[in-house]
Write an enzyme that holds these catalytic residues in place. Sequence first.
Site, PDB file in Angstrom:
ATOM      1  N   CYS A  68      21.167  -7.943  -0.584  1.00 43.70           N
ATOM      2  CA  CYS A  68      21.032  -7.145   0.662  1.00 43.70           C
ATOM      3  C   CYS A  68      20.132  -7.832   1.518  1.00 43.70           C
ATOM      4  CB  CYS A  68      20.810  -5.548   0.592  1.00 43.70           C
ATOM      5  SG  CYS A  68      19.018  -5.140  -0.106  1.00 43.70           S
ATOM      6  N   GLU A  89      20.171   3.538   0.622  1.00 49.30           N
ATOM      7  CA  GLU A  89      19.557   2.344   0.848  1.00 49.30           C
ATOM      8  C   GLU A  89      20.890   1.515   1.114  1.00 49.30           C
ATOM      9  OE1 GLU A  89      18.702  -1.355   0.343  1.00 49.30           O
ATOM     10  OE2 GLU A  89      19.271  -0.851  -1.846  1.00 49.30           O
ATOM     11  N   GLY A 126      28.034   4.933   2.623  1.00 47.15           N
ATOM     12  CA  GLY A 126      27.098   5.949   2.837  1.00 47.15           C
ATOM     13  C   GLY A 126      27.056   7.076   3.994  1.00 47.15           C
ATOM     14  N   GLY A 175      24.267   0.903  -1.237  1.00 53.00           N
ATOM     15  CA  GLY A 175      25.767   0.544  -0.986  1.00 53.00           C
ATOM     16  C   GLY A 175      25.890   0.152   0.444  1.00 53.00           C
TER      17      GLY A 175
END
Length: 356
Positions: A260, A226, A209, A204
């Site tokens: 992403c 990630e 994070g 996310g």
Amino acid sequence: MSGDSVTWIELQKESDPMDFSKKVSHLSSSFLSGKTLDLNFRLKQLKALLRLYEENNGKILEALHKDMRKSELEAYLYEVTLMKNDCRDAIQLLKSWAKPKFLKRNWLVLADEAWIEKVPFGVVLVIGTWNYPFQLTLVPMCGAIAAGNCVIIKPSEISSYSAAVMAELIPKYLDRDCYQVVLGGPEETEKLLEEKFDYIFYTGSMKIGKKIHAAANKYLTPVTLELGGKSPVFVDDTVNYAMTARRIMWGKCMNMGQTCVAPDYILCSKKVEIELIKEMKITLQEWYGSDSKKATDLSRIGHKRHFERLKMFLSNSGSIALGGGIDESELWIEPTILGSTKLSKFFEKKMEYFLI
């Protein structure tokens, strides 16, 4: 959702934050019993996970369409196929992965043996994300199962239909003493992170994070984060413009740019900009026609908040060279090219459409 599928609202009621401690404690007890250390047990669970994918293909595709209007082809290629292949690889390679790695001896330890033993962490928390809700939740879960861990998955509440399908199917196919699903939003996630896990895997934003990393620090829990980043494209005047335009537009239009590693912006000369925009117009017309909103293979923006951010960005940024159409009722934003965009405060933020 058709048939007897469980709805998001019904399943959300089952995720009582007060039960989180009990869930984690139960899975911890299962792990300490040694149940997941047995390779045959792991293989059985991996085969059950693969069977879940194969027997519920239609239900998974339906959920992805309801969440983001993903086309059947796109959902199958970039979610279901990746999950199946990942699971098949784990089944095929599990025994070789689990073998100890023997090390060379030197003259100081000639009478000894040295090797690396591969052991699981324990209870793993996998926090999924919304843009590829099945793949980015269940692929990490597959790896955690193969490694011999017990797992709790927390799907994104934004892709609510997908989350509901996971909460419905996981208990039907996998051992409930070792693998569980928790539903809910930010409040439930914060409560869940108060528990002690042995490993946390999160996909996310950097903002969330950081919060997860801070929560993990309390117990020195190792994490894999990630996180989203920037994906600029540099184009010079030696390229094949038609091929370059098609490749960039493919990467950006897949999942409506909500990937992403999708191209964020393009750095190029004015000469290249003119040629590239010309080819991009041709490509979009060829792929989606004169009204791309009617195209069945273009997704929608995943959440109202994301839609509003993109809408604001479009209204405050460079000249629109192509596209720019929006429909708030469908969370639709047309594939858009912004020409001659100047560096601004928006440049530093996460962008979903082109800057050229």
